[in-house]
Design a protein around this motif. Structure first.
Motif, short mmCIF file in Angstrom:
data_model
loop_
_atom_site.label_atom_id
_atom_site.label_comp_id
_atom_site.label_asym_id
_atom_site.label_seq_id
_atom_site.Cartn_x
_atom_site.Cartn_y
_atom_site.Cartn_z
N ALA A 224 0.82 -1.30 0.03
CA ALA A 224 -0.02 0.11 0.07
C ALA A 224 0.89 1.36 0.11
O ALA A 224 0.66 2.31 -0.89
CB ALA A 224 -0.95 -0.10 1.15
N ALA A 225 1.59 1.52 0.93
CA ALA A 225 2.46 2.71 0.92
C ALA A 225 3.60 2.69 -0.18
O ALA A 225 3.72 3.94 -0.61
CB ALA A 225 3.42 2.74 2.57
N ALA A 226 4.15 1.50 -0.64
CA ALA A 226 5.16 1.74 -1.68
C ALA A 226 4.48 2.16 -2.91
O ALA A 226 4.91 2.83 -3.63
CB ALA A 226 5.82 0.33 -1.76
N SER A 227 3.19 1.64 -3.00
CA SER A 227 2.36 1.79 -4.15
C SER A 227 1.99 3.46 -4.17
O SER A 227 2.30 4.02 -5.30
CB SER A 227 1.16 1.10 -4.36
N ALA A 228 1.63 3.99 -3.24
CA ALA A 228 1.44 5.46 -3.04
C ALA A 228 2.66 6.32 -3.31
O ALA A 228 2.51 7.20 -3.85
CB ALA A 228 0.41 5.57 -1.69
N CYS A 229 3.61 5.71 -2.80
CA CYS A 229 4.94 6.70 -2.85
C CYS A 229 5.37 6.61 -4.28
O CYS A 229 5.74 7.78 -4.84
CB CYS A 229 5.97 5.45 -1.95
N LEU B 132 11.38 0.91 7.00
CA LEU B 132 12.58 0.82 6.63
C LEU B 132 13.47 1.22 7.99
O LEU B 132 13.13 1.96 8.58
CB LEU B 132 12.86 1.77 5.53
N VAL B 133 14.70 0.40 7.78
CA VAL B 133 15.64 0.85 8.85
C VAL B 133 16.07 2.07 8.72
O VAL B 133 16.15 2.60 7.47
CB VAL B 133 16.75 -0.19 8.99
N ARG C 21 10.73 -7.53 14.97
CA ARG C 21 9.78 -6.72 15.57
C ARG C 21 9.64 -5.43 14.94
O ARG C 21 8.55 -4.65 15.05
CB ARG C 21 10.51 -6.64 17.11
N LYS C 22 10.64 -4.63 14.34
CA LYS C 22 10.63 -3.42 13.94
C LYS C 22 9.91 -3.41 12.62
O LYS C 22 9.23 -2.49 12.23
CB LYS C 22 12.01 -2.90 13.60
N GLY C 23 9.52 -4.62 12.06
CA GLY C 23 8.96 -4.55 10.80
C GLY C 23 9.61 -4.52 9.39
O GLY C 23 9.11 -4.19 8.49
N TRP C 24 11.08 -4.51 9.63
CA TRP C 24 11.92 -4.25 8.43
C TRP C 24 11.91 -5.70 7.58
O TRP C 24 12.62 -5.60 6.56
CB TRP C 24 13.46 -3.96 8.92
N LEU C 25 11.69 -6.74 8.17
CA LEU C 25 11.46 -8.11 7.36
C LEU C 25 10.23 -8.75 7.98
O LEU C 25 9.76 -8.42 9.17
CB LEU C 25 12.78 -8.89 7.91
N ALA D 8 9.27 -6.87 2.50
CA ALA D 8 8.13 -6.22 2.20
C ALA D 8 7.58 -6.30 0.76
O ALA D 8 6.68 -6.57 0.07
CB ALA D 8 7.29 -5.20 2.98
N SER D 9 8.53 -5.73 -0.09
CA SER D 9 8.54 -5.54 -1.21
C SER D 9 9.88 -5.36 -2.04
O SER D 9 10.88 -5.24 -1.55
CB SER D 9 7.64 -4.29 -1.75
N PRO D 10 10.18 -5.60 -3.45
CA PRO D 10 11.23 -5.12 -4.00
C PRO D 10 11.96 -3.72 -3.69
O PRO D 10 13.11 -3.65 -3.61
CB PRO D 10 10.83 -5.50 -5.53
N LEU D 11 10.90 -2.88 -3.69
CA LEU D 11 11.40 -1.46 -3.57
C LEU D 11 11.95 -1.47 -1.95
O LEU D 11 12.92 -0.68 -1.67
CB LEU D 11 10.13 -0.47 -3.74
N HIS D 12 11.40 -2.09 -1.06
CA HIS D 12 11.94 -2.14 0.11
C HIS D 12 13.33 -2.74 0.28
O HIS D 12 14.36 -2.17 0.96
CB HIS D 12 11.01 -2.98 1.23
N ARG D 13 13.47 -3.64 -0.50
CA ARG D 13 14.99 -4.16 -0.55
C ARG D 13 15.95 -3.48 -1.27
O ARG D 13 17.12 -3.09 -0.70
CB ARG D 13 14.78 -5.58 -1.26
#
Length: 645
Positions: free
Chosen positions: A316-321, A370-371, A410-414, A429-434
């Motif tokens: 969701a957030a990556a798409s809007a971004c 993201l970290v 726990r932080k949601g980075w993975l 969470a997505s290729p863009l996160h990586r």
């Protein structure tokens, strides 16, 4: 006492509509000195402050019972433990509550009707459903859509939409679940009917409730399909297996696979996941296109939309971004001014730049997953761990307390997901996160070991010897969001992983675009000005060869010395028949040097020859490989090399 009580009741109910009953008032005192039974053991009462609901304007203090179950006399006389009289009656302010569901959403929000309907159907069948996803995956929006859907579709049901806090004002983690839920829902503390309520309880930020054992062991564990309360729990992290969360309680609760919803679709729920479906993503693009722009239309082409869906996976957030960044970019403004569809090739030239990544990192909602650079600078162990995660696309292991994996989890980075063989892996969470995580990782402090690998060819051949037959034998390589990728991506992933294992550091950069917006390559080592391109089974091999020639798209990198060595690896399982050895040199005679090419460049191209194209041919079972040059001849010393197992 009666005058004080009347004054607070009047203040508490001032301005309230006539159809809303008066809110309760409470007497507050100090800590409880009583004892309670928890898991068969006698422990001090959890109650830090006495709280007594007043139902009479002249209450008898000796008969007042606190929400913890102990009488007034068992508590200190005041919150400060003094001998003064009990504190004055005070209204209980709203805490942690969510507003009633809105009937309309912002125009840019996709309704996700099919997903919401599928989720509600699942909840009705299974009674309890656990929805897990990293920050900004749309959990809170989906929870809101679910509450609205049920309120409209089945208005006779009670719907409680709560957000679990990090801590309670007066309750501890050993408090009974009824006290916790009553506090959040603003119900009377003597209500103990949650299990029998014919309705839906939605708990957002449910990961904060893991340590409150009574909620899970005394309520959720005993809910059976077809009767009583239904529960939807939205968490930013949780176990991918049957356990709700690793070591969350003394007796961990387990949920069946058909009670769990995650980022990706599963065999149990092919139409249900947190990530936007293909149709939902298209709906989001349509809605965003209507709202973006300073009077200039934003129309991404069909090819571009598909590419964006691939790089965000419907996050969701990556798409809007990415939609917001592209709609406001100066690089694509010429298309907007003329109301033209934005071509994929022009958009990619911008997407592959550092400018795009920096803009993504400044998009607050997306950056939540993201970290930060500050954290990375303070934690070298975390840097090493994330380098491994980036190079492999996923990691595995035990998220034991204090480990980098536990922190990322726990932080949601993975995100914890199950692989095809039901093994827990942790993915982006997505290729863009990586890609953004790779961008954030600090540059290696140690220079590239050029003495060990003087040429790109020597380095690449060493990388090939680190390939794993196990990784290549996987039919569908695992990727970000645990979504299966095409087979050709497995060769690229394995080259990236093997290079990291060989060097012990991330010198490689994936999808490198340089300073010139002329395309991008699979990998680059910028410090050495080395470029690596990968293809599978000769797919579009001619096109890849032409990119490095005088009229090719990489000519600017060659001319400005951003590229000094390059290699093209054709991964395949059969020996090529077509020789391509003279193809490159013959182009010099067919295409005389243009005026913009310097004499140095002509000399460079003329002497590169054919030693940058190699065919890597694997055995059918990926037990070994042989390297062939562009003339289809085996390279000396690179025949029948056994792969690692």
């Amino acid at each position: 006492m009666s005058l004080l009580y009347y004054a607070f009741r009047k203040l508490l109910n001032a301005g309230a509509p006539d159809d809303i009953p008066p809110q309760p008032a409470y007497i507050m005192t100090g800590r409880c000195k009583g004892e309670s039974m928890v898991d068969g053991q006698t422990v001090p009462c959890f109650c830090p402050k006495g709280q007594y609901q007043v139902v009479d304007h002249r209450p008898n203090l000796s008969e007042l019972r606190c929400i913890c179950g102990h009488y007034f006399s068992k508590h200190d006389s005041s919150p400060e433990s003094t001998t003064s009289a009990p504190s004055a009656l005070a209204p209980t302010p709203p805490r942690h509550a969510r507003s009633p569901p809105r009937k309309r959403l912002p125009e840019t929000f996709t309704e996700r009707s099919l997903t919401v309907t599928a989720l509600w159907d699942l909840i009705k069948r299974r009674q309890v459903v656990h929805i897990r996803g990293t920050p900004a995956t749309g959990k809170s929006t989906l929870a809101h859509l679910l509450a609205r859907h049920v309120s409209i579709l089945e208005p006779e049901l009670e719907v409680y939409h709560l957000c679990w806090p990090e801590s309670f004002d007066y309750l501890t983690k050993s408090a009974p679940y009824s006290y916790l839920l009553n506090d959040l829902a603003h119900r009377s503390q003597d209500c103990d009917d949650w299990m029998d309520i014919d309705g839906l309880l939605i708990i957002d930020e449910a990961q904060a409730s893991y340590r409150y054992s009574s909620l899970w062991n005394d309520l959720i564990k005993f809910l059976e399909p077809g009767f009583g309360l239904r529960v939807a729990l939205f968490s930013s992290y949780g176990s991918a297996s049957a356990l709700v969360q690793e070591a969350s309680t003394l007796t961990p609760l387990k949920l069946n696979s058909n009670q769990r919803v995650s980022l990706k679709r599963s065999a149990e729920h092919p139409d249900l996941c947190l990530l936007l479906s293909h149709d939902e993503f298209h709906d989001l693009v349509y809605r965003r296109c209507l709202s973006y722009g300073d009077s200039q239309p934003f129309h991404p082409s069909a090819e571009l939309i598909e590419h964006l869906f691939g790089m965000t996976q419907g996050h969701a957030a990556a798409s809007a971004c990415v939609l917001e960044i592209l709609s406001e970019s100066k690089e694509l403004r010429p298309f907007r001014k003329r109301a033209l569809p934005i071509p994929l090739v022009d958009a990619i030239e911008f997407i592959q730049t550092d400018k795009f990544l920096k803009a993504a990192l400044n998009y607050a909602k997306f950056a939540r997953g993201l970290v930060s650079e500050e954290v990375l600078h303070k934690m070298p162990d975390l840097v090493k761990f994330l380098q491994t995660a980036v190079s492999q696309n996923f990691v595995s292991g035990d998220p034991a307390p204090g480990t980098p994996l536990e922190l990322c989890y726990r932080k949601g980075w993975l995100q914890a997901e199950l692989s095809s063989d039901d093994y827990t892996v942790y993915v982006f969470a997505s290729p863009l996160h990586r890609r953004c995580t790779e961008f954030l990782l600090p540059q290696p402090s140690v220079p590239f070991p050029r003495s060990l690998y003087p040429t790109l060819k020597a380095f690449s051949f060493s990388v090939l010897r680190m390939f794993s037959s196990v990784a290549l034998n996987i039919e569908a390589p695992l990727s970000d969001s645990a979504v299966s990728r095409p087979l050709e991506a497995g060769y690229q992933d394995e080259y990236y992983r093997a290079s990291f294992e060989l060097l012990g550091n991330l010198y490689l950069k994936s999808e490198w675009a340089g300073t010139q917006q002329t395309g991008w390559v699979d990998f680059a080592i910028p410090s050495e000005k080395w470029i690596v391109e990968c293809v599978r089974d000769g797919d579009k091999l001619k096109e890849h060869i032409e990119r490095f020639q005088m009229t090719g798209k990489y000519r600017q990198w060659i001319s400005n010395q951003e590229m000094q060595e390059f290699i093209l690896l054709d991964f395949r399982r059969s020996i090529p028949r077509k020789q391509r050895g003279m193809h490159f040199l013959s182009l010099l005679s067919l295409h005389p040097p243009a005026s913009f090419l310097t004499a140095h460049l002509v000399h460079f191209l003329s002497n590169v020859g054919i030693d940058w194209l190699f065919h890597v041919v694997f055995a059918d079972d990926f037990s070994s490989y042989t390297v062939y040059d562009s003339d289809c001849k085996a390279v000396p010393g690179e025949s029948q090399i056994a792969l690692l197992r």
